[in-house]
Write an enzyme that holds these catalytic residues in place. Structure first.
Site, PDB file in Angstrom:
ATOM      1  N   TYR A  66       0.957  -1.315   0.057  1.00 61.01           N
ATOM      2  CA  TYR A  66       0.155  -0.011  -0.011  1.00 61.01           C
ATOM      3  C   TYR A  66       0.946   1.269   0.048  1.00 61.01           C
ATOM      4  O   TYR A  66       0.411   2.283   0.425  1.00 61.01           O
ATOM      5  CB  TYR A  66      -0.823  -0.104   1.161  1.00 61.01           C
ATOM      6  CG  TYR A  66      -2.255  -0.806   0.968  1.00 61.01           C
ATOM      7  CD1 TYR A  66      -3.139  -0.845  -0.162  1.00 61.01           C
ATOM      8  CD2 TYR A  66      -2.614  -2.102   2.113  1.00 61.01           C
ATOM      9  CE1 TYR A  66      -4.362  -1.567  -0.114  1.00 61.01           C
ATOM     10  CE2 TYR A  66      -3.612  -2.653   1.800  1.00 61.01           C
ATOM     11  CZ  TYR A  66      -4.536  -2.434   0.803  1.00 61.01           C
ATOM     12  OH  TYR A  66      -5.495  -3.330   0.605  1.00 61.01           O
ATOM     13  N   PHE A  68      -5.576   7.447   6.788  1.00 61.42           N
ATOM     14  CA  PHE A  68      -5.950   6.288   7.350  1.00 61.42           C
ATOM     15  C   PHE A  68      -4.865   5.271   7.017  1.00 61.42           C
ATOM     16  O   PHE A  68      -5.387   3.948   7.522  1.00 61.42           O
ATOM     17  CB  PHE A  68      -7.162   5.879   6.615  1.00 61.42           C
ATOM     18  CG  PHE A  68      -7.282   5.872   5.163  1.00 61.42           C
ATOM     19  CD1 PHE A  68      -6.632   4.523   4.372  1.00 61.42           C
ATOM     20  CD2 PHE A  68      -7.524   6.967   4.314  1.00 61.42           C
ATOM     21  CE1 PHE A  68      -6.351   4.595   3.101  1.00 61.42           C
ATOM     22  CE2 PHE A  68      -7.295   6.868   2.842  1.00 61.42           C
ATOM     23  CZ  PHE A  68      -6.826   5.720   2.377  1.00 61.42           C
ATOM     24  N   ARG A 102     -12.154  -5.743 -10.658  1.00 53.47           N
ATOM     25  CA  ARG A 102     -12.429  -4.546 -10.148  1.00 53.47           C
ATOM     26  C   ARG A 102     -13.980  -4.580 -10.129  1.00 53.47           C
ATOM     27  O   ARG A 102     -14.514  -3.880  -9.011  1.00 53.47           O
ATOM     28  CB  ARG A 102     -11.867  -3.410 -10.679  1.00 53.47           C
ATOM     29  CG  ARG A 102     -10.246  -3.311 -10.709  1.00 53.47           C
ATOM     30  CD  ARG A 102      -9.556  -3.028  -9.514  1.00 53.47           C
ATOM     31  NE  ARG A 102      -9.869  -1.442  -9.043  1.00 53.47           N
ATOM     32  CZ  ARG A 102      -9.409  -0.739  -7.927  1.00 53.47           C
ATOM     33  NH1 ARG A 102      -8.801  -1.170  -7.194  1.00 53.47           N
ATOM     34  NH2 ARG A 102      -9.608   0.405  -7.995  1.00 53.47           N
ATOM     35  N   ARG A 146     -18.262  -6.591  -2.469  1.00 54.03           N
ATOM     36  CA  ARG A 146     -18.441  -5.360  -1.471  1.00 54.03           C
ATOM     37  C   ARG A 146     -19.850  -4.909  -1.350  1.00 54.03           C
ATOM     38  O   ARG A 146     -20.325  -4.641  -0.229  1.00 54.03           O
ATOM     39  CB  ARG A 146     -17.754  -4.391  -1.810  1.00 54.03           C
ATOM     40  CG  ARG A 146     -16.185  -4.602  -1.593  1.00 54.03           C
ATOM     41  CD  ARG A 146     -15.087  -3.400  -2.179  1.00 54.03           C
ATOM     42  NE  ARG A 146     -13.648  -3.447  -1.899  1.00 54.03           N
ATOM     43  CZ  ARG A 146     -12.858  -2.662  -2.328  1.00 54.03           C
ATOM     44  NH1 ARG A 146     -13.105  -2.075  -3.399  1.00 54.03           N
ATOM     45  NH2 ARG A 146     -11.518  -3.070  -2.013  1.00 54.03           N
ATOM     46  N   HIS A 160      -9.261  -7.120  -1.893  1.00 51.60           N
ATOM     47  CA  HIS A 160      -8.452  -6.314  -2.566  1.00 51.60           C
ATOM     48  C   HIS A 160      -8.256  -6.826  -3.922  1.00 51.60           C
ATOM     49  O   HIS A 160      -8.246  -7.954  -4.329  1.00 51.60           O
ATOM     50  CB  HIS A 160      -7.033  -6.228  -2.078  1.00 51.60           C
ATOM     51  CG  HIS A 160      -6.156  -5.604  -2.957  1.00 51.60           C
ATOM     52  ND1 HIS A 160      -5.779  -4.552  -3.062  1.00 51.60           N
ATOM     53  CD2 HIS A 160      -5.256  -6.104  -3.921  1.00 51.60           C
ATOM     54  CE1 HIS A 160      -4.927  -3.948  -4.034  1.00 51.60           C
ATOM     55  NE2 HIS A 160      -4.296  -5.155  -4.480  1.00 51.60           N
ATOM     56  N   GLU A 218       2.197  -6.834  -7.746  1.00 54.71           N
ATOM     57  CA  GLU A 218       1.541  -7.308  -6.478  1.00 54.71           C
ATOM     58  C   GLU A 218       1.698  -8.754  -6.397  1.00 54.71           C
ATOM     59  O   GLU A 218       1.944  -9.284  -5.236  1.00 54.71           O
ATOM     60  CB  GLU A 218       0.065  -6.882  -6.283  1.00 54.71           C
ATOM     61  CG  GLU A 218       0.123  -5.353  -6.047  1.00 54.71           C
ATOM     62  CD  GLU A 218      -1.545  -4.806  -5.976  1.00 54.71           C
ATOM     63  OE1 GLU A 218      -2.359  -5.566  -6.284  1.00 54.71           O
ATOM     64  OE2 GLU A 218      -1.508  -3.612  -6.170  1.00 54.71           O
TER      65      GLU A 218
END
Ligand code: GDP
Ligand code: MG
Length: 160
Positions: free
Chosen positions: A60, A68, A96, A113, A126, A137
């Site tokens: 990240y 945050f 996505r 989600r 994620h 990643e």
């Protein structure tokens, strides 16, 4: 529609998908894997993993300046995650879409989600946001020998 977007939608890509600690704790692992499986993408890597703080920070790193960020790192390292590599034509953008937007209350019903979460800080999954980040990643979370190349039996029934 821009030609380069069409081209990138038709190219075989890889993406990093991760069930976050809340998804595992809430018993949603099978449900989440199932959505990508049913869509027709190919699973090439899968493991349960307790993420060290340093790896979470690297993953990240683009969000380091956000207020945050410390809470995000605490969240991602709060328990094991399920790491996955998925491959397919246009898989980055499609995954996505299957996941839905960052805030689960704004995510469309039918998305992961949208169906399974209520808060941005507990949004269960994620997905990489570009083909470049997909590669980055997967290399970050998996060793080379943890990625399997195989041909699904359904391949000729998915694409002409
Ligand atoms: P994503 O690509 O949809 O996952 O969203 P981002 O890349 O913008 O953010 C990465 C992750 O950070 C999100 O999935 C959330 O878990 C978390 N996050 C983003 N924005 C916020 C926020 O405003 N508050 C909190 N607590 N977490 C956030
Ligand atoms: Mg992101």
């Amino acid at each position: 529609f821009l030609p380069h977007l069409v081209a990138s939608m038709e190219e075989v890509q890889e993406t990093y998908i991760m069930v976050k600690p809340d998804g595992l704790q809430r018993g949603l692992v099978g449900e989440i894997i199932s959505r990508f499986e049913k869509k027709g993408f190919k699973l090439t890597g899968l493991k349960l993993f307790q993420c060290p703080k340093q790896l979470a920070e690297e993953h990240y790193k683009d969000l380091k300046a956000k207020p945050f960020f410390p809470k995000l790192i605490e969240y991602i390292t709060s328990g094991p995650v399920v790491c996955m590599a998925w491959e397919g034509v246009g898989v980055v953008a499609s995954a996505r879409k299957l996941i839905g937007v960052t805030n689960p209350l704004q995510a469309e019903p039918g998305t992961i989600r949208g169906d399974l979460a209520v808060q941005t800080g507990r949004n269960v999954v994620h997905g990489s946001d570009s083909p470049e980040n997909g590669k980055r990643e997967i290399a970050l979370w998996f060793t080379e020998d943890e990625i399997c190349q195989w041909t699904p039996a359904q391949a000729p029934w998915l694409r002409e």
